[in-house]
Design an enzyme around this catalytic site. Structure first.
Site, PDB file in Angstrom:
ATOM      1  N   ARG A 247      12.573   4.634  12.984  1.00  0.00           N
ATOM      2  CA  ARG A 247      11.363   5.459  12.900  1.00  0.00           C
ATOM      3  C   ARG A 247      10.434   5.180  14.093  1.00  0.00           C
ATOM      4  O   ARG A 247      10.888   4.743  15.137  1.00  0.00           O
ATOM      5  CB  ARG A 247      10.689   5.192  11.552  1.00  0.00           C
ATOM      6  CG  ARG A 247      11.625   5.514  10.367  1.00  0.00           C
ATOM      7  CD  ARG A 247      10.973   5.267   9.028  1.00  0.00           C
ATOM      8  NE  ARG A 247       9.809   6.133   8.854  1.00  0.00           N
ATOM      9  CZ  ARG A 247       8.871   5.923   7.915  1.00  0.00           C
ATOM     10  NH1 ARG A 247       8.975   4.898   7.088  1.00  0.00           N
ATOM     11  NH2 ARG A 247       7.848   6.747   7.815  1.00  0.00           N
TER      12      ARG A 247
ATOM     13  N   HIS B  58      12.702  -2.547   2.345  1.00  0.00           N
ATOM     14  CA  HIS B  58      12.136  -1.244   2.711  1.00  0.00           C
ATOM     15  C   HIS B  58      13.054  -0.143   2.201  1.00  0.00           C
ATOM     16  O   HIS B  58      14.285  -0.268   2.279  1.00  0.00           O
ATOM     17  CB  HIS B  58      11.994  -1.101   4.227  1.00  0.00           C
ATOM     18  CG  HIS B  58      11.089  -2.121   4.824  1.00  0.00           C
ATOM     19  ND1 HIS B  58       9.719  -2.085   4.672  1.00  0.00           N
ATOM     20  CD2 HIS B  58      11.353  -3.225   5.551  1.00  0.00           C
ATOM     21  CE1 HIS B  58       9.186  -3.121   5.288  1.00  0.00           C
ATOM     22  NE2 HIS B  58      10.155  -3.830   5.820  1.00  0.00           N
TER      23      HIS B  58
ATOM     24  N   ALA C 177       2.951  -0.761   4.973  1.00  0.00           N
ATOM     25  CA  ALA C 177       2.476  -0.832   6.359  1.00  0.00           C
ATOM     26  C   ALA C 177       1.940  -2.215   6.738  1.00  0.00           C
ATOM     27  O   ALA C 177       1.859  -2.537   7.931  1.00  0.00           O
ATOM     28  CB  ALA C 177       1.414   0.232   6.591  1.00  0.00           C
TER      29      ALA C 177
ATOM     30  N   PRO D 259       0.788  -1.223   0.000  1.00  0.00           N
ATOM     31  CA  PRO D 259       0.000   0.000   0.000  1.00  0.00           C
ATOM     32  C   PRO D 259       0.826   1.283   0.000  1.00  0.00           C
ATOM     33  O   PRO D 259       1.855   1.367   0.671  1.00  0.00           O
ATOM     34  CB  PRO D 259      -0.826  -0.095   1.286  1.00  0.00           C
ATOM     35  CG  PRO D 259      -0.128  -1.103   2.130  1.00  0.00           C
ATOM     36  CD  PRO D 259       0.522  -2.063   1.178  1.00  0.00           C
ATOM     37  N   ASN D 260       0.338   2.218  -0.779  1.00  0.00           N
ATOM     38  CA  ASN D 260       0.872   3.585  -0.884  1.00  0.00           C
ATOM     39  C   ASN D 260       2.179   3.674  -1.664  1.00  0.00           C
ATOM     40  O   ASN D 260       2.672   4.785  -1.901  1.00  0.00           O
ATOM     41  CB  ASN D 260       1.042   4.219   0.512  1.00  0.00           C
ATOM     42  CG  ASN D 260      -0.272   4.290   1.260  1.00  0.00           C
ATOM     43  OD1 ASN D 260      -1.242   4.819   0.724  1.00  0.00           O
ATOM     44  ND2 ASN D 260      -0.334   3.743   2.449  1.00  0.00           N
TER      45      ASN D 260
ATOM     46  N   TYR E 190      11.167   8.731   1.729  1.00  0.00           N
ATOM     47  CA  TYR E 190      11.223   7.633   0.754  1.00  0.00           C
ATOM     48  C   TYR E 190      12.016   7.958  -0.504  1.00  0.00           C
ATOM     49  O   TYR E 190      12.209   7.085  -1.350  1.00  0.00           O
ATOM     50  CB  TYR E 190       9.799   7.205   0.381  1.00  0.00           C
ATOM     51  CG  TYR E 190       9.026   6.679   1.574  1.00  0.00           C
ATOM     52  CD1 TYR E 190       9.452   5.528   2.238  1.00  0.00           C
ATOM     53  CD2 TYR E 190       7.901   7.344   2.054  1.00  0.00           C
ATOM     54  CE1 TYR E 190       8.770   5.052   3.346  1.00  0.00           C
ATOM     55  CE2 TYR E 190       7.211   6.873   3.159  1.00  0.00           C
ATOM     56  CZ  TYR E 190       7.651   5.731   3.808  1.00  0.00           C
ATOM     57  OH  TYR E 190       6.977   5.259   4.901  1.00  0.00           O
TER      58      TYR E 190
ATOM     59  N   ASN F  32       8.137  -5.570  -0.592  1.00  0.00           N
ATOM     60  CA  ASN F  32       7.960  -4.389   0.254  1.00  0.00           C
ATOM     61  C   ASN F  32       6.471  -4.311   0.562  1.00  0.00           C
ATOM     62  O   ASN F  32       5.685  -3.837  -0.269  1.00  0.00           O
ATOM     63  CB  ASN F  32       8.449  -3.113  -0.435  1.00  0.00           C
ATOM     64  CG  ASN F  32       8.356  -1.911   0.507  1.00  0.00           C
ATOM     65  OD1 ASN F  32       7.749  -1.988   1.570  1.00  0.00           O
ATOM     66  ND2 ASN F  32       8.958  -0.802   0.109  1.00  0.00           N
TER      67      ASN F  32
ATOM     68  N   ARG G  73       5.242  10.918  -2.360  1.00  0.00           N
ATOM     69  CA  ARG G  73       4.905  10.566  -0.984  1.00  0.00           C
ATOM     70  C   ARG G  73       6.124  10.791  -0.075  1.00  0.00           C
ATOM     71  O   ARG G  73       7.129  10.084  -0.206  1.00  0.00           O
ATOM     72  CB  ARG G  73       4.520   9.088  -0.948  1.00  0.00           C
ATOM     73  CG  ARG G  73       4.283   8.538   0.423  1.00  0.00           C
ATOM     74  CD  ARG G  73       4.200   7.018   0.414  1.00  0.00           C
ATOM     75  NE  ARG G  73       3.919   6.543   1.745  1.00  0.00           N
ATOM     76  CZ  ARG G  73       4.161   5.311   2.168  1.00  0.00           C
ATOM     77  NH1 ARG G  73       4.669   4.418   1.355  1.00  0.00           N
ATOM     78  NH2 ARG G  73       3.887   4.977   3.398  1.00  0.00           N
TER      79      ARG G  73
ATOM     80  N   GLU H 256      12.588  -9.392   2.323  1.00  0.00           N
ATOM     81  CA  GLU H 256      11.863  -8.192   2.759  1.00  0.00           C
ATOM     82  C   GLU H 256      12.668  -6.954   2.358  1.00  0.00           C
ATOM     83  O   GLU H 256      13.883  -6.901   2.573  1.00  0.00           O
ATOM     84  CB  GLU H 256      11.703  -8.247   4.278  1.00  0.00           C
ATOM     85  CG  GLU H 256      11.004  -7.037   4.869  1.00  0.00           C
ATOM     86  CD  GLU H 256      11.000  -7.073   6.406  1.00  0.00           C
ATOM     87  OE1 GLU H 256      11.880  -7.730   6.998  1.00  0.00           O
ATOM     88  OE2 GLU H 256      10.123  -6.434   6.989  1.00  0.00           O
TER      89      GLU H 256
HETATM   90  C1  DQA Z   1       8.115   1.081   4.020  1.00  0.00           C
HETATM   91  C2  DQA Z   1       8.193   1.258   5.547  1.00  0.00           C
HETATM   92  C3  DQA Z   1       6.815   1.042   6.168  1.00  0.00           C
HETATM   93  O1  DQA Z   1       6.894   1.249   7.578  1.00  0.00           O
HETATM   94  C4  DQA Z   1       5.814   2.015   5.599  1.00  0.00           C
HETATM   95  O2  DQA Z   1       4.533   1.751   6.120  1.00  0.00           O
HETATM   96  C5  DQA Z   1       5.786   2.004   4.114  1.00  0.00           C
HETATM   97  C6  DQA Z   1       7.057   1.967   3.404  1.00  0.00           C
HETATM   98  C7  DQA Z   1       9.479   1.428   3.358  1.00  0.00           C
HETATM   99  O3  DQA Z   1       9.675   1.002   2.213  1.00  0.00           O
HETATM  100  O4  DQA Z   1      10.297   2.129   3.939  1.00  0.00           O
HETATM  101  O5  DQA Z   1       4.756   2.126   3.499  1.00  0.00           O
HETATM  102  O6  DQA Z   1       7.829  -0.281   3.743  1.00  0.00           O
END
Ligand code: DQA
Length: 146
Positions: free
Chosen positions: A111, A104, A81, A13-14, A26, A78, A21, A102
């Protein structure tokens, strides 16, 4: 020449909003920019990539199952959240025999405390985080060498 194996790159998501964003967190690159970088690197390494994004947890679960059914080399995930909330994704990773890495962009451990727990990390082969778009390339290199 035999078909090249595929490395799935699944984004939650997002992450469709990358570039606009919270660029201070990011980075400035869009998901399309990242896809371009990964396609070039994957070609050098002798793999295809299949990069997808969804804001829906079930899509990510279905795609993990698809990665296994199609005998993908690996999955870079990735989960956004969902990393911090989804036992269903944890179960899906445990259910398949394809290695999942995984990924990120940010370093969740530096954070808010609610980002410190990762259900994905408990099932993943390993984690790459904190290097911005480079996290994906480092994870791709690791996936290719598994
Ligand atoms: C994320 C880190 C997550 O905590 C966050 O909710 C994201 C992006 C990252 O790529 O840094 O949406 O996965």
């Amino acid at each position: 020449m035999a078909d090249r194996q595929t490395i799935f790159v699944l984004n939650g998501p997002n992450l469709n909003l990358l570039g606009m964003r919270e660029p201070d967190v990011y980075g400035p690159e869009t998901l399309d920019d990242i896809a371009g970088r990964l396609e070039d690197r994957a070609a050098d390494l002798g793999f295809d990539i299949d990069l997808r994004q969804s804001n829906h947890e079930g899509h990510l679960i279905d795609w993990l199952h698809e990665a296994a059914a199609s005998q993908a080399k690996a999955v870079l995930l990735n989960a956004g959240a969902f990393t911090h909330t989804s036992i269903a994704l944890y179960d899906a990773i445990r259910a398949i025999d394809v290695p999942v890495i995984e990924v990120h962009l940010s370093n969740p451990h530096a954070r808010e405390s609610f980002r410190h727990r990762s259900w994905i990390a408990r099932a993943a082969k390993g984690t790459v985080s904190g290097f911005g778009a480079l996290s994906y390339e480092l994870a791709l290199d690791a996936a290719a060498r598994l």
